[in-house]
Design an enzyme around this catalytic site. Structure first.
Site, short mmCIF file in Angstrom:
data_model
loop_
_atom_site.label_atom_id
_atom_site.label_comp_id
_atom_site.label_asym_id
_atom_site.label_seq_id
_atom_site.Cartn_x
_atom_site.Cartn_y
_atom_site.Cartn_z
N SER A 1 0.81 -1.22 0.00
CA SER A 1 0.00 0.00 0.00
C SER A 1 0.84 1.27 0.00
CB SER A 1 -0.93 0.00 1.22
OG SER A 1 -0.18 0.00 2.41
N LYS B 1 -6.76 3.38 8.46
CA LYS B 1 -5.80 4.35 7.93
C LYS B 1 -6.38 5.77 7.91
CE LYS B 1 -3.31 1.01 5.05
NZ LYS B 1 -2.99 0.58 3.69
#
Length: 765
Positions: A672, A715
């Site tokens: 990511s 996140k």
């Protein structure tokens, strides 16, 4: 005789002493050729004992002592082997080996000063030791005693005796290479004494075993006598009375006829087995299990939807998906009256309340609970039990859990289903498949019980931390319900509405005694805990309450405490966790990544710099293999599009680029970080600044395509905590934004992208 040379016969198993004779057969062409050469020439061969069976050993590994031998017979046999007789002549000192073109070994040797020592004192001691050895050791022949009468020196005497003794080959090799007659004499006396001690120890053990057997026979006689006396006195405390009691208990036992027949069979065995038999205790243990299992014992469920929902809401905040699934199960079962219980698996980070939720479900449904943990199990017998033939056999954890629950339809919690291990002792996941599969668990059979047990009425609730680590064959049978980590706002509500009232009640005080401000609760959540759930948060609240109770008792003048930020720091100490917060300035070569951990989300500033070098890419910060791949992909993507991004390739080729991810002691991995790494490199190589109030996540391909990632909710929460205002997110993760609190969505501008060029145009143009 110096510089004598002869052929060498190398063997690790044939032992020959001077003045003794051996007979053996050879079959290899190489050995036959060797002995034919000897027979046609000198009639003598040098026997050397190698350390292994290799036909062509390394010369440097051969010993420097051998035995010169005469051939007395060389005869071909009908079985295509050749019989060889050798007579030992003397030991010789070998000082050189060599090999001819036919791979035959030759040796140069000299005679050893082998004067035959006559020493009556040593001879007398050696003969006495031998006589004692022959008398004590049963497997030693006394034929050697007739031979030694003709020997008058200890040199030949030691060789003669050792050739008769039943020592191993390795020990006899030590006597071959020992040229000192006195030392051989001492070695013989020591080895014979050791053998005598071993034989005496064996005799002592045998005598002790005989005495113990006599004691067993005596005990058996006395026990039988006691039984007869008890019968005469009318005492019913013996085994017969116990069998009678168990038969009455069997009549009242709620179970099938097959189970009753099996118990009856074991009772008959128990009755006929002697009291002194070790098998008696094994049968008794088996009967205890069979009598104490809840064969046809069931509890009645609470089918009132409102009661169930109220009970779940009292113990857990949110988790609507899980609660809804339980209500669906109750609704369909009421409608059909024949529904198999579901196999639910709660997946989420540690500490979010998966196990306590399962316990709450049991309480809401008015069911009993059974709980086992399969984390670290690598033996399938832990699930399906040991067979009764094994010593110390027991049922598996499933049957043991049912016995403890006392019901055949409990809520059965299986913790840490993702942490089972497979090795040489079996695959516990495959055994658990029989337990969880609705088509098989109706006829579940434990190896110890050996009778079918219906598990279909049990509601199994498994828990796991990582769905990827659940064995696929199990995952296919489970109804996966993801239990996400709590946001700060959810933790705040849980703390205010659940944890604090519970802690106050446990301490026997009320809200009139202690009041928490909202800022204080949020401070505890942010700076004193770092977790996905609320386990540590509950500990901190309990710690504060305990300290306040102490103050209330010791300081009678204070009647009420208000817990604010300052008092929190006084009670809990300095702040333990400081989350990354954004800078206020623009930066070159620094971009905010977005991290997902077991403790929730956080931002992760990624830094880069360059210096004179050869175009190398250096990565630091405990990066995993996937993240390293992302860095190399970003580096290659920038090289391939350098002209479009306005990057001078000479700058790349003439310098080394160093990328560092802070907090190096923490391992970081996951697909990511591609977009963030690419942005860092472009900012560094073009000297363009990047705003500090943006963060980004997403993996990239070499063509610049941005792929979706996981952990979006955590996140985004971490970025919001760090006061990020703009987040670049893969376009395919658009639906994940629906799971995020509206308060967070209002504070952040989300830019969805499917190709890196869109990020470049937004930031650098």
């Amino acid at each position: 005789m110096i510089d004598s040379k002869t052929l060498v016969f190398i063997n690790s198993d044939i032992i020959l002493f001077p003045n003794s004779e051996i007979h053996f057969e050879i079959s290899s062409t190489y050995e036959k050729e060797l002995f034919n050469i000897v027979e046609n020439t000198t009639q003598q061969v040098l026997l050397v004992n190698a350390y292994d069976n290799s036909t062509f050993p390394d010369i440097t590994m051969l010993p420097n002592i051998g035995v010169l031998a005469n051939i007395t017979l060389l005869m071909d046999m009908p079985n295509k082997k050749t019989k060889v007789n050798l007579v030992g002549v003397r030991r010789v000192n070998i000082y050189n080996y060599n090999i001819d073109n036919d791979s035959k070994y030759y040796a140069n040797y000299s005679e050893i000063d082998n004067q035959k020592i006559v020493d009556d004192h040593y001879k007398s001691i050696l003969i006495k030791g031998l006589e004692k050895y022959v008398n004590k050791v049963p497997y030693m022949s006394n034929a050697v005693m007739n031979k030694i009468e003709l020997v008058d020196n200890i040199t030949d005497l030691t060789d003669l005796i050792i050739s008769f003794l039943p020592f191993g080959i390795d020990k006899k090799k030590k006597y071959i290479v020992e040229t000192d007659s006195y030392k051989r004499c001492t070695m013989l006396l020591t080895d014979m004494n050791d053998d005598i001690k071993y034989v005496e120890l064996e005799e002592k053990i045998e005598r002790q075993v005989e005495r113990e057997m006599d004691e067993v026979q005596k005990e058996y006689y006395l026990r039988e006598k006691i039984n007869v006396i008890q019968k005469e006195l009318g005492d019913d405390s013996g085994k017969d009375s116990e069998v009678t009691r168990l038969r009455k208990k069997l009549d009242k036992l709620k179970c099938s006829q097959n189970i009753k027949k099996r118990i009856e069979l074991e009772l008959n065995r128990y009755e006929k087995t002697p009291s002194t038999s070790p098998e008696l205790a094994l049968i008794r243990d088996y009967l205890d299990w069979m009598f104490n299992l809840p064969w046809n014992t069931y509890t009645k469920d609470n089918n009132n939807f409102n009661d169930v929902m109220t009970s779940l809401d009292k113990t857990h905040f949110g988790l609507n998906n899980v609660k809804e699934r339980i209500l669906e199960y109750l609704a369909v079962r009421q409608q059909t009256n024949n529904l198999k219980s579901p196999i639910i698996c709660l997946v989420g980070p540690p500490g979010i309340g998966k196990t306590t939720l399962a316990l709450s479900i049991a309480k809401a449904l008015n069911r009993k609970t059974a709980k086992i943990s399969v984390g670290g199990i690598n033996d399938e017998a832990e699930i399906v039990g040991h067979r009764r033939t094994y010593v110390g056999a027991n049922p598996g954890r499933i049957i043991a859990g049912l016995k403890k629950a006392g019901s055949s339809n409990p809520i059965f919690i299986i913790d840490e289903i993702d942490k089972m291990r497979k090795d040489m002792r079996g695959d516990p996941a495959s055994s658990l498949l029989e337990v969880l599969d609705p088509s098989q668990n109706v006829h579940f059979s434990d190896h110890y019980i050996e009778e079918e047990y219906d598990l279909s009425k049990i509601m199994f609730i498994a828990t796991a931390n990582y769905i990827e680590q659940i064995p696929y064959e199990l995952r296919d049978r489970l109804e996966i319900i993801e239990v996400p980590s709590y946001t700060e706002y959810e933790k705040f509500d849980i703390c205010k509405n659940y944890i604090i009232p519970k802690a106050l009640d446990n301490a026997n005080i009320t809200l009139f005694d202690v009041q928490f401000t909202d800022n204080a609760i949020m401070s505890i959540i942010r700076h004193y805990t770092k977790e996905a759930g609320v386990r540590e948060l509950e500990r901190k609240i309990n710690s504060i309450i305990r300290k306040i109770v102490k103050k209330l008792i010791t300081n009678k003048n204070v009647v009420r405490y208000e817990i604010n930020d300052n008092l929190v720091e006084e009670l809990l100490g300095k702040k333990k966790y400081i989350y990354n917060e954004i800078d206020t300035e623009k930066r070159i070569g620094v971009v905010n990544g977005m991290a997902y951990t077991a403790f929730g989300g956080d931002i992760l500033p990624i830094e880069a710099t360059y210096y004179k070098g050869k175009g190398n890419l250096i990565l630091t910060g405990s990066l995993g293999e996937v993240m390293k791949e992302s860095a190399h992909i970003a580096y290659s993507y920038i090289k391939a599009n350098a002209k479009e991004f306005g990057i001078d390739m000479k700058l790349i080729n003439d310098n080394d680029i160093h990328i560092h991810v802070p907090e190096g002691a923490v391992n970081k991995d996951g697909p990511s970080a591609g977009t963030c790494l690419t942005t860092v490199l472009i900012s560094l190589l073009t000297k363009k600044e990047v705003k500090s109030n943006i963060s980004m996540t997403g993996e990239m391909t070499l063509s610049g395509k941005i792929l979706p990632i996981g952990g979006v909710r955590e996140k985004v929460i971490g970025s919001h905590r760090a006061k990020i205002k703009t987040i670049y997110l893969p376009e395919e993760n658009k639906n994940d934004l629906e799971e995020i609190d509206e308060k967070i969505l209002k504070d952040i501008d989300f830019i969805l992208v499917d190709n890196y060029k869109k990020i470049y145009n937004k930031i650098f143009k």
